[in-house]
Scaffold this active site. Structure first.
Site, mmCIF file in Angstrom:
data_model
loop_
_atom_site.group_PDB
_atom_site.id
_atom_site.type_symbol
_atom_site.label_atom_id
_atom_site.label_comp_id
_atom_site.label_asym_id
_atom_site.label_seq_id
_atom_site.Cartn_x
_atom_site.Cartn_y
_atom_site.Cartn_z
ATOM 1 N N ALA A 162 -9.450 5.569 3.897
ATOM 2 C CA ALA A 162 -9.307 6.756 4.745
ATOM 3 C C ALA A 162 -10.553 7.629 4.804
ATOM 4 O O ALA A 162 -11.207 7.871 3.801
ATOM 5 C CB ALA A 162 -8.131 7.615 4.313
ATOM 6 N N GLY A 163 -10.842 8.078 6.026
ATOM 7 C CA GLY A 163 -11.896 9.065 6.239
ATOM 8 C C GLY A 163 -13.214 8.492 6.713
ATOM 9 O O GLY A 163 -14.118 9.235 7.084
ATOM 10 N N GLY A 200 -8.245 9.248 9.384
ATOM 11 C CA GLY A 200 -8.551 9.348 10.810
ATOM 12 C C GLY A 200 -9.546 10.438 11.165
ATOM 13 O O GLY A 200 -9.885 10.620 12.334
ATOM 14 N N ASN A 235 -9.299 1.806 9.630
ATOM 15 C CA ASN A 235 -8.497 1.465 10.805
ATOM 16 C C ASN A 235 -9.036 2.151 12.054
ATOM 17 O O ASN A 235 -9.617 1.534 12.934
ATOM 18 C CB ASN A 235 -7.034 1.857 10.549
ATOM 19 N N THR A 236 -8.907 3.483 12.082
ATOM 20 C CA THR A 236 -9.244 4.217 13.298
ATOM 21 C C THR A 236 -10.692 4.027 13.721
ATOM 22 O O THR A 236 -10.989 3.955 14.921
ATOM 23 C CB THR A 236 -8.959 5.718 13.104
ATOM 24 N N LYS A 293 0.873 -1.167 0.000
ATOM 25 C CA LYS A 293 0.000 0.000 0.000
ATOM 26 C C LYS A 293 0.910 1.216 0.000
ATOM 27 O O LYS A 293 1.708 1.409 0.927
ATOM 28 C CB LYS A 293 -0.909 0.008 1.227
#
Lengths: 352, 257
Positions: free
Chosen positions: B184-185, B157, B206-207, B96
């Site tokens: 992301a986001g 995040g 992830n977050t 990635k």
């Protein structure tokens, strides 16, 4: 009854204290030249189970809520019960809400109340959380104090001991060698932590302050006399090398964000250590016949060691009582701590 | 079934492994998410001989494919070097690719990204580029050798969810045959369902899971949302209209006066 404890970090010394207080003859073998040579040396010394609950299971509160009392009883005068202040920069105010949602037993403070608690932070934060039941101590002073007390109680210390220091003639062996067991104890891993000490006469804090940040949450613990400990990074690594430039930058940024006067502070020490941890980040007490293993304190050594030490002592005294009772022989051959432990100024080689 | 660089993937959720309260909770979340791919970032401290071993051993025991990433790299050379180290450590040519251009928004530096993608593709890497929703950049990444695109839907995040649905829709329409993964986001399961309803092939997050109060439960919630969004995309959704339409037909209804 005679017990050998391997390791003179916070785990080994608290176990020694609980056993010696129960009249058991204790010997401590430590491969380093002084007590507290492992992860304990770089600890923050925050007795803050309610704050830790943000990312730790409830067990940490259950086991840690009486840590301040234990240290106060064992070493009167070391524990400062001023609570913990949790702040966030204005644009990260959402982090405070998140922190509050995961924790308990705190008060919301406004800007004025923050200023009353910590005049140095007057007007710097609009909102804060105050965990009034929490406490802190200076880990290095506590280690030295515990060592002196144990030596006076007749605990025998062998420093620079060989790793295979003989356990012959002991009724029990308690292994408290922490990160040294990585690679030998199943599932035990290392979590690298980096810290630094700052010295400035321009800032006064009365309690640990946690600065929430979505990327780098950090804390600053006042050590008195204008000395502050800034910590600590959490890196999945067993590397013991010196602090990295990035970590140093982040630690300094956090200090500067808390108070600009830290920009003029002296960096008197940097350090890096490896915390031993199991997959759930909780300590384990494993008993295998005569050998008891205590490990995996992660970032909670000073917080959870007393509780685990009491469990070890209960385990050993129960086995003593089930055998024939034997009056412990008290020795007075403690090795006094001749010099304060050596500290490298702005270290090369992580002070290990 | 989704195919990435010739490999069939059962789950349309890719999960990051950072910032969980503990490795045990990470393992629970991975199991609950039913993901087949986890991303792992390589740090200099972990690339050394015996370091980070225990953590990666735990990742390996999860039985999922590892997609190493170049998180935190700001230059082409840094990203290329990190990718090469990751190939050694994780024994995979998947990478990635992240080249950060703005420290505050963690927005990708698309110029460096395209260059790094070209270098790595030429060296045999299978590159998963973390990019913006810019169509021209997407075109350049495909020319550079990428066979997958991973546009953000909001800053990493930030938990904002898709901030520009039209741009994402037009990306989907422009590249109908390229696997598109929103990376992301994403903040909550409804965000993930929304982009899956647009026809995106998968979601990487992830977050939103690691920072949840109960990461394993949140991982399961995301798995459900992603599956729901995908099923809905195929099932054919109604277009919104500004007039009410009764769900029970009125014509032919008996009239009582």
């Amino acid at each position: 009854m005679r017990v050998l404890i391997r390791g003179a970090g916070v785990a080994g010394l608290t176990v020694a204290h609980e056993l010696a207080a129960n009249g058991i003859e204790v010997t401590v073998a430590e491969i380093a030249a002084r007590p507290g040579g492992g992860a304990s040396w770089f600890a923050g010394g925050m007795l803050a189970p309610w704050c830790e609950r943000e990312s730790a299971p409830e067990t940490v509160v259950t086991l840690g809520c009486r840590a301040a009392d234990w240290w106060d009883d064992a070493l009167p005068g070391h524990v400062v019960r001023n609570g913990t202040l949790v702040v966030a920069p204005p644009r990260d105010a959402a982090e405070l809400t998140r922190f509050a949602a995961r924790t308990s037993i705190f008060d919301w403070l406004d800007s004025e109340e923050v200023g009353v608690l910590e005049p140095a932070l007057m007007g710097r934060f609009r909102k804060a959380l105050f965990f009034r039941k929490e406490a802190h101590l200076d880990p290095r002073r506590a280690i030295a104090g515990l060592f002196d007390k144990l030596a006076a109680m007749g605990v025998r210390f062998h420093f620079n001991a060989a790793p295979d220091f003989s356990g012959a003639g002991f009724d029990h062996i308690v292994d408290c060698t922490g990160a040294h067991c990585i690679g030998q104890t199943a599932e035990l891993r290392g979590v690298r932590g980096e810290m630094l000490l700052l010295e400035t006469p321009d800032v006064t804090l009365s309690r640990p302050v946690r600065l929430l940040h979505p990327r780098i949450p950090l804390y600053i613990v006042p050590r008195g006399n204008g000395v502050f400990m800034v910590g600590a990074t959490m890196i999945e690594s067993e590397d013991r090398g010196p602090v990295s430039a990035r970590s140093l930058m982040e630690l300094l940024n956090a200090a500067y964000a808390l108070h600009p006067a830290f920009g003029e502070a002296r960096v008197t020490e940097t350090g890096a250590g490896v915390r031993p941890a199991f997959p759930d980040n909780l300590p384990r007490l494993e008993s295998n016949g005569e050998t008891i293993r205590v490990n995996g304190f992660y970032r909670h050594g000073f917080l959870l060691a007393p509780s685990i030490a009491m469990e070890v002592a209960a385990h050993i005294t129960a086995s003593r009582n089930s055998k024939s009772q034997q009056r412990a022989h008290r020795s007075s051959q403690g090795t006094p701590l001749a010099n304060p432990p050596h500290i490298n100024p702005l270290q090369i080689g992580a002070g290990r | 079934m989704l195919t990435l660089y010739g490999t069939s993937v059962s789950s349309r959720l890719l999960l990051g492994t950072a910032r969980y309260p503990s490795p045990a909770i990470l393992a629970d979340a991975v199991r609950a998410s039913k993901t087949g791919i986890v991303t792992v970032s390589l740090r200099r401290e972990t690339a050394g001989s015996r370091t980070g071993g225990a953590f990666f051993e735990l990742i390996r025991t999860l039985g999922v494919r590892v997609l190493p990433n170049t998180a935190g790299c700001h230059t082409v050379s840094e990203a290329v070097l990190t990718a090469k180290m990751a190939r050694e450590v994780f024994a995979t040519d998947w990478i990635k690719l992240e080249v950060i251009g703005n420290h505050d928004t963690l927005q990708p530096d698309v110029f460096a990204l395209v260059e790094a993608a070209r270098i790595l593709s030429d060296e045999g890497f299978k590159v998963f580029p973390y990019t913006t929703d810019d169509l021209v950049v997407a075109e350049r990444l495909l020319e550079a050798g990428c066979q997958v695109l991973m546009p953000w839907c909001a800053p990493i995040g930030s938990a904002m969810g898709p901030v520009n649905l039209r741009a994402l829709s037009s990306m989907r329409a422009s590249f109908p045959d390229v696997p598109l993964i929103v990376d992301a986001g994403i903040g909550r399961p409804s965000h993930a369902a929304t982009v899956m309803e647009l026809g995106f092939d998968a979601v990487l997050l992830n977050t939103a899971v690691a920072g949840a109060g109960d990461p394993a439960a949140m991982a399961a919630a995301f798995a459900g949302a992603i599956e729901a969004g995908r099923t809905a995309f195929h099932a054919g959704m109604l277009e919104p209209r500004d007039m009410a339409v009764p769900s029970t037909p009125v014509i032919g209804k008996a009239v009582f006066s």
